[in-house]
Design an enzyme around this catalytic site. Structure first.
Site, mmCIF file in Angstrom:
data_model
loop_
_atom_site.group_PDB
_atom_site.id
_atom_site.type_symbol
_atom_site.label_atom_id
_atom_site.label_comp_id
_atom_site.label_asym_id
_atom_site.label_seq_id
_atom_site.Cartn_x
_atom_site.Cartn_y
_atom_site.Cartn_z
ATOM 1 N N HIS A 134 7.572 4.345 32.005
ATOM 2 C CA HIS A 134 8.563 4.182 30.941
ATOM 3 C C HIS A 134 9.708 5.161 31.154
ATOM 4 O O HIS A 134 9.498 6.273 31.640
ATOM 5 C CB HIS A 134 7.866 4.445 29.594
ATOM 6 C CG HIS A 134 8.654 4.045 28.396
ATOM 7 N ND1 HIS A 134 9.337 2.850 28.298
ATOM 8 C CD2 HIS A 134 8.868 4.694 27.212
ATOM 9 C CE1 HIS A 134 9.929 2.782 27.114
ATOM 10 N NE2 HIS A 134 9.656 3.887 26.441
ATOM 11 N N GLN A 149 14.641 -2.080 22.274
ATOM 12 C CA GLN A 149 14.641 -2.946 23.458
ATOM 13 C C GLN A 149 13.931 -4.271 23.238
ATOM 14 O O GLN A 149 14.136 -5.202 24.018
ATOM 15 C CB GLN A 149 14.034 -2.203 24.651
ATOM 16 C CG GLN A 149 12.536 -1.940 24.545
ATOM 17 C CD GLN A 149 11.994 -1.136 25.719
ATOM 18 O OE1 GLN A 149 12.100 0.082 25.741
ATOM 19 N NE2 GLN A 149 11.426 -1.818 26.704
ATOM 20 N N CYS A 152 13.683 -0.565 29.258
ATOM 21 C CA CYS A 152 13.775 0.838 28.848
ATOM 22 C C CYS A 152 14.750 1.625 29.715
ATOM 23 O O CYS A 152 15.490 2.473 29.229
ATOM 24 C CB CYS A 152 12.402 1.486 28.905
ATOM 25 S SG CYS A 152 11.666 1.440 30.561
#
Ligand code: NAG
Ligand code: NAG
Length: 336
Positions: free
Chosen positions: A280, A137, A143
């Site tokens: 995340h 990324q 993410c």
């Protein structure tokens, strides 16, 4: 007043400079050569000497922490000074980018009948031709887009026989109306809501740039769809997630990845990893039991490139809600 502020500022600046000098004195020659090796290994380039000095200080500090962790030897996982070891706090923050919210998107929870099925003791989709290579990324908080594409890619491939990778950039550029924020974070379910309404382009037609640009979705480059989805659990039941992984394929999850930056290998298990708050988005692609530590673990796919962790993956202790992995476990149930 102004003068006082100026004097205060000057005093502070002197103190900071003093600390800088002190730090450099405390550094041994070994650390200088470690920095040189690190720079060469990761092909680091710097605009100027000051910038390099800053990066070096960050690296030395992180590397000390990494060594300390590894030398303590009590842990079931190792750290390493990887490509992120000279990144600032803010840059490491950008590596994450999931929006943790209490306003959960409603979706059904997988039914009890499915959960009563017998499943293997170990599953590993890394061996499947339907799992794409690990992606990177970069310095974009995207993410959630990688967590969104992997389960669709996999299920579509299982249905059609061929793996066609899907466009994360498409989601970065186009899914703002669904609550995502480009490189500043988002959620898999918000992305799937977009995909359901609009569709998703192939990676080839709409390649990754790692920054938010104009939406360029084109119906002629259609690559996949997701029309319904479900939570694997709403009660932190990791047994339910295990059955879903075995029966359906990769499951998108939210985690607290605050201490994952320098993970290298082993079973990640840490009392400081939150079991309630997340930052995340990643994907579970399998599970197993480690014979050495006797710990159950998840095989978790990250989007920090193949150099991070174990070929881009992390093994996370399973059955203890490590890093809040069961908080938001979702998977596609139709579409593809
Ligand atoms: C995705 O599938 C749904 C249901 O079959 C369909 O209504 C929708 O048009 C599809 N989206 C695209 C972009 O093809
Ligand atoms: C988080 O951990 C605490 C302490 O072990 C425990 O009491 C709590 O139930 C856990 N919460 C979740 C959601 O796993």
């Amino acid at each position: 007043m102004k003068l006082q502020a100026l004097i205060l500022f000057a005093t502070l600046a002197a103190a900071v400079a003093q600390e800088f000098l002190q730090e450099e004195e405390n550094r041994d020659a070994n650390e200088d050569s470690e920095w040189e090796l690190y720079k060469a290994k990761h092909k680091k380039r710097f605009k100027n000497k000051d910038r390099e000095k800053m990066r070096k200080n960050t690296f030395v500090e992180n590397n000390r922490g990494i060594k300390k962790h590894n030398q303590a030897g009590k842990s079931t996982y190792k750290l390493q000074p990887n490509q992120f070891a000279d990144w600032s706090e803010a840059e490491l923050e950008q590596l994450k980018g999931e929006i943790d919210t209490d306003n959960e998107i409603p979706a059904p929870v997988v039914s009890g009948d499915i959960l009563r099925q017998a499943v293997p003791d170990a599953v590993d989709y890394r061996k499947s031709h339907c799992l794409a290579k690990v992606k990177y990324q970069g310095g974009c908080g995207s993410c959630y887009t990688f967590a969104s594409t992997t389960p669709i890619e996999y299920q579509r491939c299982m249905k059609t026989g061929t793996l066609v990778t899907l466009s994360e950039e498409n989601l970065i550029d186009c899914s703002q109306k669904y609550g995502n924020a480009g490189c500043n974070g988002g959620l898999a379910l918000r992305s799937w809501n977009y995909v359901k309404d609009v569709g998703l382009n192939t990676e080839e037609a709409y390649p990754y740039q790692g920054e938010e640009t104009m939406c360029e979705y084109s119906a002629s480059n259609y690559g996949g769809n997701v029309t319904t989805w479900a939570y694997a659990t709403r009660t932190n039941d990791e047994e339910a997630i295990k059955v879903v992984v075995a029966k359906y394929g990769p499951v998108a999850v939210s985690v607290d990845a605050s201490n994952w930056d320098f993970y290298s290998s082993g079973i990640f298990s840490s009392p400081t990893c939150s079991n309630t708050t997340t930052n995340h988005a990643v994907v579970i692609v399998g599970y197993g039991k480690d014979t050495k530590t006797r710990k159950d673990f998840w095989i978790v796919r990250n989007s920090w490139g193949p150099e991070w962790g174990e070929g881009g993956y992390i093994n996370l202790e399973r059955g203890v809600n490590m890093c809040a992995i069961s908080k938001r476990a979702v998977f596609p149930t139709s579409g593809f």
